[in-house]
Design an enzyme around this catalytic site. Structure first.
Site, short mmCIF file in Angstrom:
data_model
loop_
_atom_site.label_atom_id
_atom_site.label_comp_id
_atom_site.label_asym_id
_atom_site.label_seq_id
_atom_site.Cartn_x
_atom_site.Cartn_y
_atom_site.Cartn_z
N ASN A 24 0.87 -1.19 0.00
CA ASN A 24 0.00 0.00 0.00
C ASN A 24 0.90 1.23 0.00
OD1 ASN A 24 -1.83 2.03 0.45
ND2 ASN A 24 -2.19 1.49 2.61
N LYS A 32 0.07 4.29 -0.33
CA LYS A 32 -0.58 5.49 0.23
C LYS A 32 -0.33 6.69 -0.70
CE LYS A 32 0.31 3.55 4.74
NZ LYS A 32 0.12 3.70 6.15
N HIS A 68 -9.46 1.10 4.87
CA HIS A 68 -8.17 1.28 5.55
C HIS A 68 -8.38 2.21 6.74
CE1 HIS A 68 -4.07 2.56 6.33
NE2 HIS A 68 -3.69 1.45 5.71
N GLU A 71 -6.82 4.63 7.83
CA GLU A 71 -6.65 6.07 7.56
C GLU A 71 -7.92 6.64 6.93
OE1 GLU A 71 -3.00 5.64 5.40
OE2 GLU A 71 -2.02 5.01 7.25
N GLU A 130 -5.36 -5.04 10.50
CA GLU A 130 -4.32 -4.05 10.73
C GLU A 130 -4.61 -3.30 12.03
OE1 GLU A 130 -2.32 -2.74 6.86
OE2 GLU A 130 -4.16 -1.57 7.02
N GLY A 173 2.42 2.24 10.70
CA GLY A 173 3.34 3.36 10.54
C GLY A 173 4.02 3.78 11.83
N SER A 226 3.43 -2.15 10.43
CA SER A 226 4.88 -2.20 10.65
C SER A 226 5.46 -3.58 10.36
CB SER A 226 5.23 -1.73 12.07
OG SER A 226 4.85 -0.38 12.23
C1 PEP Z 1 -0.71 0.18 5.97
O1 PEP Z 1 -0.84 1.37 5.83
O2 PEP Z 1 -1.57 -0.59 5.48
C2 PEP Z 1 0.44 -0.33 6.72
C3 PEP Z 1 0.42 -1.56 7.12
O3 PEP Z 1 1.45 0.56 6.95
P1 PEP Z 1 2.91 0.25 7.64
O4 PEP Z 1 3.38 -1.07 7.06
O5 PEP Z 1 3.77 1.39 7.23
O6 PEP Z 1 2.66 0.16 9.08
#
Ligand code: PEP
Length: 255
Positions: free
Chosen positions: A9, A11, A100, A102, A172, A178, A218
């Site tokens: 992803n 973003k 997601h 966000e 997630e 992040g 992460s």
């Molecule tokens: C994401 O935004 O779906 C995600 C998992 O981000 P990160 O791997 O940077 O934590």
């Protein structure tokens, strides 16, 4: 056998030249990919065309979002029909993220809006990658299972068996996205098993065991193998670590 998947992803990162450089670099290293996992990249929608048009680019591509509406006066939105239409001849565009964290946090997407998006995608033969996951306060108040249960039930349980089989789920935990803090493999496996058990109760074990459930938050080259080794973790949804070819390939090779 459930499909193993690693999805990147991106973003709101990478400009056109960086997208092209990524693809060229990835293509030059793809012989080092040892795993049979399906590889997906989800760029910003404006660069879907760049990705689809690149030669020798055989990984799957997805969008990060679509509208919950069919068409009409929704300024700035892109419909699922438009995503499908724009790739009608190459069929490289297969997936779209839904829900997601966000988008849930900054764009007020509820489970019911997510359910509408899932419907629009399936109507247009695109596969939703449906995201769920709790915030830190939910885990601290031990509300994380009921919150994820509501996300799954309200976003997906209106689907028929055949429709659900088109969906990929991504767990997630918001506190891990992040932040550099990963859920432990035990925490992640516990929630993945919980989600699969919900699917089993509603759709039966044949369906529950056919749905890929990805972990995101992460996930990096140094923790991917342990996470992907868990029984109910079928791969990863990767943010930051998918922006660099080397770390993305290391994660792909972590099965
Ligand atoms: C994401 O935004 O779906 C995600 C998992 O981000 P990160 O791997 O940077 O934590």
């Amino acid at each position: 056998m459930r499909k193993k998947i690693v999805a990147g992803n991106w973003k709101m990162n990478l400009l056109d030249e960086e997208v092209i450089n990524f693809i060229v670099d990835f293509n030059s290293k793809k012989n080092s990919i040892e795993s049979e996992a399906e590889i997906i990249i989800l760029p910003a929608s404006i660069y879907l065309d760049t990705m689809i048009s690149m030669p020798d680019w055989d990984i799957k591509i997805g969008a990060q979002n679509c509208s919950q509406f069919n068409n009409g006066a929704y300024t700035g939105e892109i419909s699922a029909a438009m995503l499908r239409d724009f790739d009608y001849d190459s069929e490289n565009l297969h997936y779209c993220l839904v829900g997601h964290s966000e988008r849930r946090a900054y764009f007020n997407e509820t489970n019911f809006i997510c359910a509408d998006k899932v419907n629009r995608l399936l109507e247009n033969k695109l596969k939703p990658i449906y995201c769920c996951g709790e915030e830190l306060k939910d885990r601290e108040s031990e509300n994380h299972f009921s919150l994820v249960q509501a996300q799954i039930e309200e976003g997906l349980f209106h689907l028929s068996e055949d429709e659900l089989k088109q969906v990929v789920i991504a767990y997630e935990p918001v506190w891990a996205i992040g932040t550099g803090v990963t859920a432990s493999s035990e925490q992640a496996q516990e929630m993945h098993l919980f989600i699969r058990t919900l699917l089993d109760k509603r759709y039966g074990d044949e369906v529950a065991n056919s749905i890929s459930i990805l972990y995101g938050g992460s996930c990096k080259p140094d923790n991917a193998r342990e996470l992907f080794n868990q029984t109910d973790i079928d791969g990863g949804l990767i943010g930051g670590a998918s922006l660099k070819v080397d770390s993305f390939i290391q994660i792909i090779n972590s099965f």
